[in-house]
Write an enzyme that holds these catalytic residues in place. Structure first.
Site, PDB file in Angstrom:
ATOM      1  N   HIS A 220      93.376  -5.588  39.595  1.00  0.00           N
ATOM      2  CA  HIS A 220      92.622  -6.315  38.550  1.00  0.00           C
ATOM      3  C   HIS A 220      93.034  -5.799  37.253  1.00  0.00           C
ATOM      4  O   HIS A 220      93.319  -4.642  36.837  1.00  0.00           O
ATOM      5  CB  HIS A 220      91.249  -6.135  38.792  1.00  0.00           C
ATOM      6  CG  HIS A 220      90.547  -4.866  38.987  1.00  0.00           C
ATOM      7  ND1 HIS A 220      90.374  -4.212  40.237  1.00  0.00           N
ATOM      8  CD2 HIS A 220      90.206  -3.902  38.183  1.00  0.00           C
ATOM      9  CE1 HIS A 220      90.064  -3.055  40.136  1.00  0.00           C
ATOM     10  NE2 HIS A 220      90.067  -2.655  38.639  1.00  0.00           N
ATOM     11  N   ILE A 221      92.966  -6.696  36.138  1.00  0.00           N
ATOM     12  CA  ILE A 221      92.887  -6.470  34.918  1.00  0.00           C
ATOM     13  C   ILE A 221      91.652  -6.840  34.212  1.00  0.00           C
ATOM     14  O   ILE A 221      91.075  -7.713  34.385  1.00  0.00           O
ATOM     15  CB  ILE A 221      93.946  -7.248  33.973  1.00  0.00           C
ATOM     16  CG1 ILE A 221      95.473  -6.930  34.541  1.00  0.00           C
ATOM     17  CG2 ILE A 221      94.059  -7.124  32.620  1.00  0.00           C
ATOM     18  CD1 ILE A 221      96.431  -7.931  34.080  1.00  0.00           C
TER      19      ILE A 221
ATOM     20  N   ARG B  32     101.965   8.317  63.754  1.00  0.00           N
ATOM     21  CA  ARG B  32     100.531   8.712  63.583  1.00  0.00           C
ATOM     22  C   ARG B  32     100.343   9.711  62.362  1.00  0.00           C
ATOM     23  O   ARG B  32      99.487  10.487  62.268  1.00  0.00           O
ATOM     24  CB  ARG B  32      99.957   9.228  64.732  1.00  0.00           C
ATOM     25  CG  ARG B  32      99.947   8.467  66.063  1.00  0.00           C
ATOM     26  CD  ARG B  32      99.599   9.249  67.273  1.00  0.00           C
ATOM     27  NE  ARG B  32      99.711   8.147  68.430  1.00  0.00           N
ATOM     28  CZ  ARG B  32      99.513   8.793  69.666  1.00  0.00           C
ATOM     29  NH1 ARG B  32      98.974  10.028  69.785  1.00  0.00           N
ATOM     30  NH2 ARG B  32      99.349   7.867  70.555  1.00  0.00           N
TER      31      ARG B  32
ATOM     32  N   CYS C 297      89.389   5.293  45.673  1.00  0.00           N
ATOM     33  CA  CYS C 297      90.150   4.213  45.368  1.00  0.00           C
ATOM     34  C   CYS C 297      91.444   4.033  46.080  1.00  0.00           C
ATOM     35  O   CYS C 297      91.889   3.097  47.062  1.00  0.00           O
ATOM     36  CB  CYS C 297      90.469   4.050  43.867  1.00  0.00           C
ATOM     37  SG  CYS C 297      89.161   3.852  42.743  1.00  0.00           S
TER      38      CYS C 297
END
Length: 282
Positions: free
Chosen positions: A224-225, A138, A157
């Site tokens: 992502h690019i 935990r 993010c």
């Protein structure tokens, strides 16, 4: 070639070859000129770094170890949400006139919660458990707090760390492992930056808890690019690679709250040239 270089190159090539495009879709990010910022993306990218074997700084271009450490300490140690506490300016565009980014990142790490042992914020709870209950399943942090999202200038993010301690046969010390969960990542601008800063965090926590470092597993939901980064990525992954650098952490520091960005160093760090003025989608 370092393992970090191989992971980065393979990931980028896979996104370029097999990713899906968001072009033409309704997307939130945009460039400074107002143009929509489209991406090529892959879902559910998982990268594993064995920190006991090498430090995961890519050599294709330089990752600024002191700057990324400074940002990590801003969140985890200072528990700050004010950009005036940072040495770099990477967060400036999300700050208000006072320098605040709202109830995001470091703010959440400093909120105290009630446990049966008393009141702890998330960082102190992690350190407490690593020292007193290391085999707990935990030991984790989470800064994606839904009730506060409306007061965050940027949704987190990299939002969660889950720590897991193991013991290798015949070893008198425990080994610290962790999973970094990230909902979204700009691969060119942020990938190795995040990997390095959380690798530094693991080294620091392992040192103050008298453990060895093990695996850092990086889970990216949307890797992502951006469209304007594609030619840069294509050039970057064709560059020569070099051996992984050697990581140095000041061995005299035994309290997590005493570390500074000057307590870390990469020795024998040979890299390709830095990429200047990367356009950042906002």
């Amino acid at each position: 070639m370092s393992l970090a270089d191989k992971i980065f190159i393979d990931m980028c090539q896979d996104i370029l070859d097999n990713g899906v495009s968001t072009e033409g879709e309704k997307v939130r990010p945009h460039w400074e000129d107002g143009t929509s910022a489209y991406t090529i993306k892959k879902f559910g990218v998982v990268n594993r770094y064995d920190l006991s074997k090498e430090f995961p700084a890519i050599t294709l271009r330089k990752t600024a170890i002191k700057s990324c450490t400074d940002e990590m300490l801003w969140i985890w140690q200072l528990k700050s949400n004010n950009v005036n506490d940072l040495h770099s300016h990477v967060w400036d565009e999300w700050a208000d006139e006072t320098g605040s980014i709202g109830k995001a990142y470091g703010y959440q790490m400093g909120v105290k919660h009630k446990y049966k042992e008393g009141m702890f914020d998330q960082v102190d709870r992690v350190i407490y458990d690593l020292k007193n209950n290391p085999f707990s399943r935990r030991i984790m942090t989470n800064i994606y707090v839904h009730q506060d999202l409306s007061e965050m200038h940027l949704y987190p993010c990299a939002y969660s760390m889950t720590f897991n301690v193991t013991q290798k046969k015949g070893d008198d010390k425990l080994t610290l492992n962790a999973i970094l969960n990230q909902r979204s990542q700009d691969i060119l601008a942020a990938n190795n930056w995040n990997v390095c800063q959380y690798a530094v965090l693991m080294h620091m926590l392992a040192q103050v808890c008298d453990m060895r470092v093990g695996e850092l597993v990086h889970v990216i939901a949307d890797a992502h690019i951006y469209d304007r980064h594609i030619p840069i990525i294509k050039e970057l992954i064709q560059r020569p690679t070099y051996d992984a650098p050697t990581f140095w952490l000041n061995p005299d520091v035994k309290d997590f709250y005493e570390f500074t960005r000057n307590d870390v160093r990469l020795d024998n760090y040979v890299t390709g040239p830095q990429i200047q003025d990367i356009p950042i989608a906002i």
